[in-house]
Design a protein around this motif. Structure first.
Motif, PDB file in Angstrom:
ATOM      1  N   ALA A  11      -8.703  73.452  83.761  1.00  0.00           N
ATOM      2  CA  ALA A  11      -8.126  72.611  84.804  1.00  0.00           C
ATOM      3  C   ALA A  11      -8.389  73.243  86.166  1.00  0.00           C
ATOM      4  O   ALA A  11      -8.361  74.471  86.313  1.00  0.00           O
ATOM      5  CB  ALA A  11      -6.627  72.462  84.576  1.00  0.00           C
ATOM      6  N   GLU A  12      -8.646  72.416  87.157  1.00  0.00           N
ATOM      7  CA  GLU A  12      -8.998  72.918  88.480  1.00  0.00           C
ATOM      8  C   GLU A  12      -7.906  73.814  89.058  1.00  0.00           C
ATOM      9  O   GLU A  12      -8.189  74.858  89.648  1.00  0.00           O
ATOM     10  CB  GLU A  12      -9.264  71.746  89.429  1.00  0.00           C
ATOM     11  N   VAL A  13      -6.643  73.426  88.878  1.00  0.00           N
ATOM     12  CA  VAL A  13      -5.552  74.223  89.420  1.00  0.00           C
ATOM     13  C   VAL A  13      -5.474  75.578  88.719  1.00  0.00           C
ATOM     14  O   VAL A  13      -5.195  76.610  89.347  1.00  0.00           O
ATOM     15  CB  VAL A  13      -4.207  73.470  89.316  1.00  0.00           C
ATOM     16  N   ALA A  14      -5.721  75.591  87.399  1.00  0.00           N
ATOM     17  CA  ALA A  14      -5.718  76.852  86.658  1.00  0.00           C
ATOM     18  C   ALA A  14      -6.881  77.735  87.080  1.00  0.00           C
ATOM     19  O   ALA A  14      -6.752  78.964  87.169  1.00  0.00           O
ATOM     20  CB  ALA A  14      -5.785  76.583  85.161  1.00  0.00           C
ATOM     21  N   GLN A  15      -8.007  77.118  87.362  1.00  0.00           N
ATOM     22  CA  GLN A  15      -9.189  77.864  87.788  1.00  0.00           C
ATOM     23  C   GLN A  15      -8.963  78.521  89.141  1.00  0.00           C
ATOM     24  O   GLN A  15      -9.285  79.695  89.341  1.00  0.00           O
ATOM     25  CB  GLN A  15     -10.393  76.927  87.862  1.00  0.00           C
TER      26      GLN A  15
END
Length: 283
Positions: A11-15
């Motif tokens: 996920a972009e936020v996790a990345q």
């Protein structure tokens, strides 16, 4: 890195949360030095050929030059300095680059990079403290007979020599140098070869790697080696005390430059002014 085990992208936020390359890119010279030493150990163990080692070394040097010249493209999706350099190397030289990670984890890799970084910073700060001590000693020698008030609670207490004051600062900075030297002793341990936490079944000559990278000894316990950040905490503590000593000296000089004291005057090169009060000269 996500190939094989994962079926979906991160996920972009996790990345964004897990990426560290925005700040750990500064470790690149140490990461490259560590990779070069690791490649030499892999070649000595017969895991890669001499030709592959040469390709790795040349590729790493080229990447280092690109970083220094501002031409290297950092990719946040690769998370950190290690994977950015390794991916760039593999793209440039092919399969040999992918072999570099054999018998190595990012856990022992970052532990190595951080230790190399702290060792280098200790050497730099120690040298600057020595230069400051020399300057203070020279100044004391120029004003051996100058008498000034000694203060307690900002009240005049006893007369002292100005040189005595300066030598007091040298003593404090000497303790800083000694603390940094002591911190270096515990930093000077090679963690590479510890793997993620339990070592590797591929045996490399860790003593040879330690000599190439300038470490005096190798770690004894893989689990401790990858988790140890005591040396970094010690280093930060040393820096805090150095900062305190510099602040104390600076505050004295600032006070002495006021009209109330009138002991010294800062040169224009080390002064600023006021937007409202043009007659002012601030240190």
């Amino acid at each position: 890195m996500r190939k094989g085990r994962f079926n979906k992208p991160m996920a972009e936020v996790a990345q964004r949360y897990s990426a560290s390359v925005s700040f750990d890119w500064r470790l690149y010279p140490y990461d490259i030095a560590g990779s070069s030493a690791h490649a030499a150990a892999l070649a000595a163990a017969g895991i890669i050929s001499a030709d592959e080692r040469d390709k790795i070394d040349n590729g790493l040097r080229a990447i280092e030059r690109d970083i220094e010249n501002g031409k290297f493209k950092w990719d946040e999706s690769l998370e950190d300095v290690h994977m950015n350099i390794e991916a760039a190397l593999t793209k440039r030289i092919g399969a040999a680059g992918a072999k570099l990670h054999t018998a190595r984890s990012r856990n022992d890799q970052v532990a190595l990079d951080l230790r190399l970084y702290v060792k280098a910073e200790i050497a730099e700060i120690g040298a600057r403290l020595r230069s400051l001590q020399t300057a203070l000693l020279n100044l004391a020698g120029q004003h051996v007979d100058v008498v000034m008030p000694g203060y307690t609670h900002l009240q005049r207490a006893q007369p002292i020599f100005f040189s005595h004051y300066l030598l007091a600062q040298i003593e404090a900075f000497e303790r800083d140098v000694e603390r940094l030297r002591d911190c270096r002793t515990r930093t000077d341990v090679l963690p590479l070869g510890s793997g993620a936490l339990a070592g590797s079944t591929i045996v490399l000559d860790r003593q040879s790697i330690a000599r190439q990278l300038g470490f005096s000894r190798v770690s004894q316990n893989s689990l401790d080696a990858v988790g140890d950040r005591d040396f970094a905490c010690e280093f930060l503590f040393c820096l805090a005390i150095v900062g305190m000593h510099l602040s104390r000296l600076s505050e004295d000089l600032i006070a002495w430059s006021t009209s109330e004291f009138g002991f010294i005057e800062f040169s224009d090169a080390f002064s600023t002014g006021s937007s409202l009060m043009p007659q002012k000269k601030n240190p």
